[in-house]
Structures are given as C-alpha cells and as structure tokens.
Design a protein around this motif. Structure first.
Motif, PDB file in Angstrom:
ATOM      1  N   LYS A  21       0.835  -1.188   0.000  1.00  0.00           N
ATOM      2  CA  LYS A  21       0.000   0.000   0.000  1.00  0.00           C
ATOM      3  C   LYS A  21       0.871   1.239   0.000  1.00  0.00           C
ATOM      4  CE  LYS A  21      -2.489   2.919   2.976  1.00  0.00           C
ATOM      5  NZ  LYS A  21      -2.047   3.550   4.157  1.00  0.00           N
ATOM      6  N   LYS A  22       1.906   1.169   0.792  1.00  0.00           N
ATOM      7  CA  LYS A  22       2.780   2.325   0.851  1.00  0.00           C
ATOM      8  C   LYS A  22       3.396   2.597  -0.505  1.00  0.00           C
ATOM      9  CE  LYS A  22       6.687   2.181   2.982  1.00  0.00           C
ATOM     10  NZ  LYS A  22       7.831   2.221   3.914  1.00  0.00           N
ATOM     11  N   VAL A  23       3.822   1.510  -1.128  1.00  0.00           N
ATOM     12  CA  VAL A  23       4.454   1.681  -2.430  1.00  0.00           C
ATOM     13  C   VAL A  23       3.478   2.265  -3.423  1.00  0.00           C
ATOM     14  CG1 VAL A  23       5.306   0.418  -4.410  1.00  0.00           C
ATOM     15  CG2 VAL A  23       6.191  -0.078  -2.153  1.00  0.00           C
ATOM     16  N   ILE A  24       2.295   1.748  -3.382  1.00  0.00           N
ATOM     17  CA  ILE A  24       1.298   2.246  -4.335  1.00  0.00           C
ATOM     18  C   ILE A  24       1.053   3.716  -4.110  1.00  0.00           C
ATOM     19  CG2 ILE A  24      -1.130   2.119  -4.913  1.00  0.00           C
ATOM     20  CD1 ILE A  24      -0.981  -0.850  -4.475  1.00  0.00           C
ATOM     21  N   LYS A  25       0.843   4.049  -2.868  1.00  0.00           N
ATOM     22  CA  LYS A  25       0.510   5.434  -2.580  1.00  0.00           C
ATOM     23  C   LYS A  25       1.665   6.348  -2.932  1.00  0.00           C
ATOM     24  CE  LYS A  25      -1.862   8.217   0.683  1.00  0.00           C
ATOM     25  NZ  LYS A  25      -0.883   9.210   1.116  1.00  0.00           N
ATOM     26  N   LEU A  26       2.831   5.898  -2.546  1.00  0.00           N
ATOM     27  CA  LEU A  26       3.991   6.731  -2.789  1.00  0.00           C
ATOM     28  C   LEU A  26       4.220   6.935  -4.271  1.00  0.00           C
ATOM     29  CD1 LEU A  26       6.228   8.121  -1.214  1.00  0.00           C
ATOM     30  CD2 LEU A  26       7.626   6.114  -1.613  1.00  0.00           C
ATOM     31  N   SER A  27       4.100   5.848  -4.994  1.00  0.00           N
ATOM     32  CA  SER A  27       4.329   5.982  -6.426  1.00  0.00           C
ATOM     33  C   SER A  27       3.278   6.877  -7.056  1.00  0.00           C
ATOM     34  CB  SER A  27       4.348   4.625  -7.105  1.00  0.00           C
ATOM     35  OG  SER A  27       3.212   3.899  -6.726  1.00  0.00           O
ATOM     36  N   ALA A  28       2.070   6.770  -6.562  1.00  0.00           N
ATOM     37  CA  ALA A  28       1.035   7.644  -7.113  1.00  0.00           C
ATOM     38  C   ALA A  28       1.347   9.097  -6.813  1.00  0.00           C
ATOM     39  CB  ALA A  28      -0.321   7.258  -6.541  1.00  0.00           C
ATOM     40  N   ASP A  29       1.697   9.360  -5.573  1.00  0.00           N
ATOM     41  CA  ASP A  29       2.015  10.729  -5.204  1.00  0.00           C
ATOM     42  C   ASP A  29       3.157  11.277  -6.040  1.00  0.00           C
ATOM     43  OD1 ASP A  29       1.422  10.292  -1.652  1.00  0.00           O
ATOM     44  OD2 ASP A  29       0.093  10.776  -3.317  1.00  0.00           O
ATOM     45  N   LEU A  30       4.186  10.475  -6.128  1.00  0.00           N
ATOM     46  CA  LEU A  30       5.352  10.955  -6.835  1.00  0.00           C
ATOM     47  C   LEU A  30       5.073  11.113  -8.318  1.00  0.00           C
ATOM     48  CD1 LEU A  30       8.129   9.024  -5.005  1.00  0.00           C
ATOM     49  CD2 LEU A  30       7.631  11.439  -4.948  1.00  0.00           C
ATOM     50  N   ALA A  31       4.240  10.226  -8.818  1.00  0.00           N
ATOM     51  CA  ALA A  31       3.894  10.349 -10.231  1.00  0.00           C
ATOM     52  C   ALA A  31       3.268  11.697 -10.499  1.00  0.00           C
ATOM     53  CB  ALA A  31       2.942   9.231 -10.626  1.00  0.00           C
ATOM     54  N   MET A  32       2.332  12.039  -9.675  1.00  0.00           N
ATOM     55  CA  MET A  32       1.647  13.303  -9.897  1.00  0.00           C
ATOM     56  C   MET A  32       2.583  14.464  -9.654  1.00  0.00           C
ATOM     57  SD  MET A  32      -0.952  13.526 -11.208  1.00  0.00           S
ATOM     58  CE  MET A  32      -1.699  14.934 -11.919  1.00  0.00           C
ATOM     59  N   ALA A  33       3.368  14.319  -8.609  1.00  0.00           N
ATOM     60  CA  ALA A  33       4.238  15.432  -8.274  1.00  0.00           C
ATOM     61  C   ALA A  33       5.243  15.680  -9.393  1.00  0.00           C
ATOM     62  CB  ALA A  33       4.955  15.150  -6.959  1.00  0.00           C
TER      63      ALA A  33
END
Lengths: 195, 435
Positions: free
Chosen positions: A36-48
């Motif tokens: 979950k952390k990876v998913i969330k982090l990757s999503a955040d970073l993708a957008m950022a």
C-alpha cells in the motif's frame, strides 16, 4: 485548467512506470502494508513529477518523500532516471522553505504589530459588530490553519497562494482517486473472471 | 471644489504677472510633465487633491482677509503635512515664487494662461512618484529632471525616491506615511471620486493601465502577476467612492478580491459548494472535501494492494480481457488516438480506456447515482464492442470507439451504460467497502 482526462492519462502513465520500476527491482514479496505504501507513494510521486516542480505541494511531496532515508531509496527508484534532477530542484526550493520560515516569522511579527496598531486606531463599529467580526475572523483563521496542515507544503504560504495550491491539489486528488478506482475495479473484475 | 480652485486661480492670475524665469522654468517643466504624464504614467487620484490643498493653503496665505470659501477653510484645516520627499519640493517652490509674484502667482505654480493646466499637471506628477509610476523610465527621467531643476533638496529626494527600488523599506515607509496622511485628507473630504474622475478625464491615454491595482506591501509574487505594464512592479488601484483610500486598505481590498476570485474557482471544483457564501463555510467544505479525497486515496491504495498480491499492474492485460468500453464524452482522448501511430496507439489505448472510464466515473461519483442508474439490457452493438476490446486493428477500433462515443454522447449521461451488469456489482462492492 488542464483537461481532466489528459491529467489522468499522464498520471496513470507515470504511476505505472514508477510501479514497474519499483517492483522490478525488489525481489521479495511485500506484505500488504508495504504494498500500500508503495502504491501510494508511487502515485504521489507520479503526480508530483508531472507538475515538474511548478506547484508548491508537488515539491513538498517530493521533499517529504526524500526526507526519510528508507523512503528515499524507494522514491528514487520510482522516480527513475529523472529523480536526480527532480530532487535537486526540490532541494533548492526546500532552501526557500527555510526562507519561508523566516518570512513567516516576520509576517507574524508584522501582523501582531499591525493588529496592535489597528486596535489603537479604534474601530467605529458598535460592539456587537466588532465581536462578530472578530469571531468570524478567528473561525476563518482556524480553518486556514487546518487547510494548511492538509495541503502538503502549505504551512508557509499566505492565504492567496494557499488557495491556489488547494485548487491544484484538489484536481490532482480527484484525478488520482478516479484512476485508482478504475484500476481497482478492473483488477477486481479480472480476478473475479479468472476465478 | 476643484472648480472653485480653478476660478480662484483665474481670478488671481488676472492682475498679476509672473516673472519670466519662473514662467520659463515652469513651462519647461510643464512640457516634460505632460510628456511623462501622457507617456503612460498612471496617476492615483488620491494625491492630486492634497497637492491642490497645499497650494490652496499658499493662496490663503496671500489672499487678504482669507476670503476663500468655507470649502477652502475646510481644506486648510484638514490640510496635511507635505510629504517630506516630494511635496515640500513643490511647496517650497510655491513659497519661493509667491512672494515674487504677489497676487499674480495665483496658482502658485501657475504660469499665467496655463495656470490651471499647470496646476493639474503638477498635481498629476506629484501623484506620480508615490504611485511609483511604473516602468516608464521616461517618466522617471523626465520627472526627475524638473525636480532637479527646482534644485531643492526635497526635489532631489523625490527623484531618488522614484529611482529607488520598490523593495526598499524606506521608500515604502515614506510612501505609506504620505499615503496615510493624504488619505486622511481625502477621506475626510470624500473627494476621492472627484479626483479619480478628474484623473480619468485627463488620463485617457493611460486608461489601459487603470485596470492595474496598486499595492505597496504586496508580495513579489502578486506583483509579478500584475501584467500590463512593462515592469509589473506595481498594480494601481482606484479608490472607489466612499471607500477608504488608505494604502493598507487598498492593498487589503485587492487581496480580498483576489481571494474571493479564487474561492469562486474552488466553488466550482468542490461539489456542493454553490449554496455557501461565507468564507468560513467555504473553507469548511473545502477541508472536508480534501480530507475525504485523501481518505479515499488511502483506502483505494489499500484495496489495490489487497487485490494485487504481486503489484503487477499490467494494463494491457487488464483491459484486453475486461469489458470496459471506452465510453465517455472525452473527445480529447479520441482525438489523441487518431493522431497516434499504430504501436503508440496500442500502447496508449488502455490508457485512454482508463481515462475514458474514469471520465465516466467522475460523472457518477456518488454512490447514490450509481444506485439509481438503471440496469437496462445490453444492446447488441455494445456486446460486439466488448468483443472488440481484444486487440483490433486501429481503424475498426476507432470506428467502434466513435460509435460508442456517438451513442454515448447522444444519450443522457446518467442513463444506460454498456457495462451495467458489471458496474452494478462493482459499485455495490465499492459501497460495501466504503461504508
């Protein structure tokens, strides 16, 4: 603003890319929380990274991600080859964060002086109005504080830029939620069909 | 009030005769002022009044018996201390000249026939530096030249002031002080409107810049947004009738307008905000919405993690087998597809599908709507389309997408949608998990 669909496309692309980079490099199986952390982090970073450092919240997200050491490796992996450039850019703006702190403390000082000055000038309104005004102001201030805490990187901004950042952040969150929901439903379907 | 002044100046001009030197000087200065003034100097109307008030004060000294009107008396009583940097320059000149000219000085700075013009032009230029007439380096140059000609220390100070960077505090303070004092006079006179009108009538050429707003204390970020002038350092505001012309309140008002404008955008973005008008309520809604979105993201990422034991999101795979038709009114996606070459197209196709699907989802976000969506029977063409989700050559894919789109577009959005049976269950499951 940007069209929502192009936003989502961009987000999805980057997200998937980041996830692939992450999963390809790690061999072990992660438990659900890690995933979950990876998913969330990757999503955040993708957008950022999609914002390319133009908005403050994106920079703050990247900065937060690269701050903790264990996250940092992950973040770098996710961001891929462009991570160095991005992190460098963010760190230069992080320098501005410390400047922002100074500016903020100066602003607080100025504000307190101004408020003292204004009180001395005296208001011409009757007491009830003054009371109502101050109550309203306090409410707004409280809420702005909360909003500042919610939006990443929002603590050091003045109200106007805070509102702009919130606008941007909300569009990003909406896009993220939609894409995630879609993929979640699709994967669920696939699993159901496979079973 | 101004007319009274003008009349007075005319009267007083009659008998007297100004000395040549002063007239020449003044004419030269006037020409330059006019040039600079028509060169795009934006004048805050705020300052024309007090400068006239000062000059009237000088009249009053000379006029025997103080036969000015009661208005003049008011002006005198409310006359402000001159701005140390600038006004004293003009005032000193006035005082210097007046004794020479006697009554004929009339408008202290007036050349004889052009007295009125001079008056107003002076008032204009005196307002120029405090408003930090922008960019116009010509304005700076020209205004500073007459100042130097006047050869008063104050004049030099004022030119320095004009050249000074806006970020320097001293300048800001002087400006603020000046503005405060002038605004007091203005506010009490309630003349702001008149001066703005006067400025406006004379300011035809620089009307494009009147939309700018003035602040002295704004952040550089806001100033950089300002726009139309060459060096967007300052935005110029007009004080509206009956409103305080304090620099602080002007800046505040500008800030407030910007904030309310942004809040309107937020109202469009955040659902359910249309009925709320107060800032506090709006902020409340925004906070709730952001929190709910963040929570949704958390939940969805958890769900994704649960659904996918190995974190392998293979999109092509996902959408090749699934019956998620790319139906939405997202024409941009279709536009994109037609531009792409085959391999790129195939790569992006799933992406578009997702985007399109999400576009649809966005339209029906709330579970209520999902529940209300009628479950109609799948019409034939949609079933065929679903079969076509296997990799097809682009032209037919395109055609199918177009068909779907057209159909979708012509129908109402909330009504029957191809993957009804599936989404019914999906939404239900979502509901279960979200509740």
């Amino acid at each position: 603003m940007r069209s929502p669909s192009s936003l989502k496309q961009e987000f999805l692309k980057r997200w998937m890319r980041g996830l692939q980079r992450c999963t390809s490099s790690s061999k072990k199986d992660m438990n659900i929380l890690e995933r979950k952390k990876v998913i969330k982090l990757s999503a955040d970073l993708a957008m950022a990274s999609a914002r390319n450092g133009k908005t403050s919240w994106s920079r703050a997200l990247i900065a937060n991600a690269s701050r903790d050491n264990d996250n940092r490796i992950l973040a770098e992996r996710i961001l891929g080859p462009e991570s160095d450039i991005l992190i460098k850019r963010v760190s230069t703006s992080v320098g501005t964060v410390s400047c922002n702190r100074k500016i903020r403390s100066k602003k607080i000082l100025k504000r307190s002086c101004n408020s003292v000055r204004r009180v001395r000038k005296g208001t011409h309104l009757p007491h009830q109005k003054v009371l109502a005004k101050s109550i309203a102001k306090r409410l707004v201030q409280k809420r702005t504080q909360i909003l500042k805490r919610l939006v990443p990187g929002g603590e050091f901004m003045d109200e106007l830029s805070l509102i702009e950042e919130t606008l941007d952040y909300i569009t990003y969150l909406q896009a993220q939620v939609d894409v995630m929901r879609c993929i979640a439903s699709a994967t669920e379907l696939k699993n159901r069909n496979n079973d | 009030m101004n007319r009274a002044l003008q009349e007075m100046s005319y009267c007083l001009n009659g008998p007297g005769n100004c000395t040549d030197m002063t007239v020449l000087e003044r004419q030269r200065a006037r020409v330059r002022w006019q040039q600079s003034y028509f060169g795009g100097c934006d004048f805050g109307g705020v300052f024309s009044e007090p400068s006239q008030a000062d000059q009237v004060g000088n009249f009053q000294d000379l006029v025997v018996g103080g036969d000015g009107s009661s208005v003049l008396d008011d002006v005198l009583t409310h006359s402000v201390k001159p701005d140390p940097g600038l006004e004293s320059g003009w005032l000193e000149l006035g005082r210097l000249e007046l004794p020479k000219m006697g009554f004929g000085s009339g408008g202290s700075m007036n050349g004889s026939p052009t007295g009125l013009e001079m008056n107003s032009s002076i008032s204009k230029t005196s307002s120029c530096p405090p408003t930090e007439a922008q960019s116009a380096p010509e304005a700076k140059g020209k205004v500073s030249v007459p100042a130097e000609k006047m050869s008063s220390a104050a004049g030099r100070d004022s030119s320095k002031k004009r050249k000074a960077d806006k970020m320097q505090n001293t300048k800001v303070f002087a400006e603020d002080d000046a503005k405060d004092k002038r605004s007091k006079a203005c506010a009490e006179e309630g003349e702001s409107k008149i001066t703005t009108e006067q400025a406006r009538t004379k300011n035809n050429t620089s009307t494009p810049t009147t939309n700018n707003r003035e602040t002295s204390a704004d952040s550089p970020k806001e100033n950089s947004k300002a726009s139309e002038v060459q060096k967007p350092d300052y935005i110029h505001v007009r004080a509206r009738r009956g409103q305080a012309t304090d620099s602080h309140s002007l800046a505040e008002r500008v800030r407030r307008e910007k904030i309310s404008e942004r809040m309107k955008y937020l109202q469009d973005l955040v659902p359910g905000c249309n009925k709320i008008t107060g800032k506090a309520g709006m902020l409340d809604e925004i906070i709730n919405y952001v929190q709910s979105l963040q929570r949704q993201v958390e939940f969805l990422s958890m769900k994704l993690a649960a659904v996918n034991p190995r974190l392998d999101f293979n999109i092509d795979d996902l959408f090749a087998k699934e019956t998620i038709p790319a139906c939405s009114a997202d024409f941009p996606t279709i536009g994109m597809s037609s531009e792409m070459t085959n391999p790129a197209y195939l790569q992006f196709n799933p992406v578009q599908q997702v985007a399109a699907c999400c576009g649809f989802e966005m339209g029906l976000n709330s579970p209520d709507m999902a529940l209300r969506r009628p479950l109609s029977a799948l019409p034939e063409p949609y079933l065929d389309a679903s079969c076509f989700t296997q990799l097809q050559p682009p032209p037919t894919w395109d055609a199918d997408l177009q068909n779907l789109l057209n159909l979708e577009f012509h129908q109402e959005k909330s009504i029957s949608f191809p993957y009804q049976p599936f989404t019914g269950s999906i939404e239900a499951s979502n509901l279960k998990m979200e509740i």
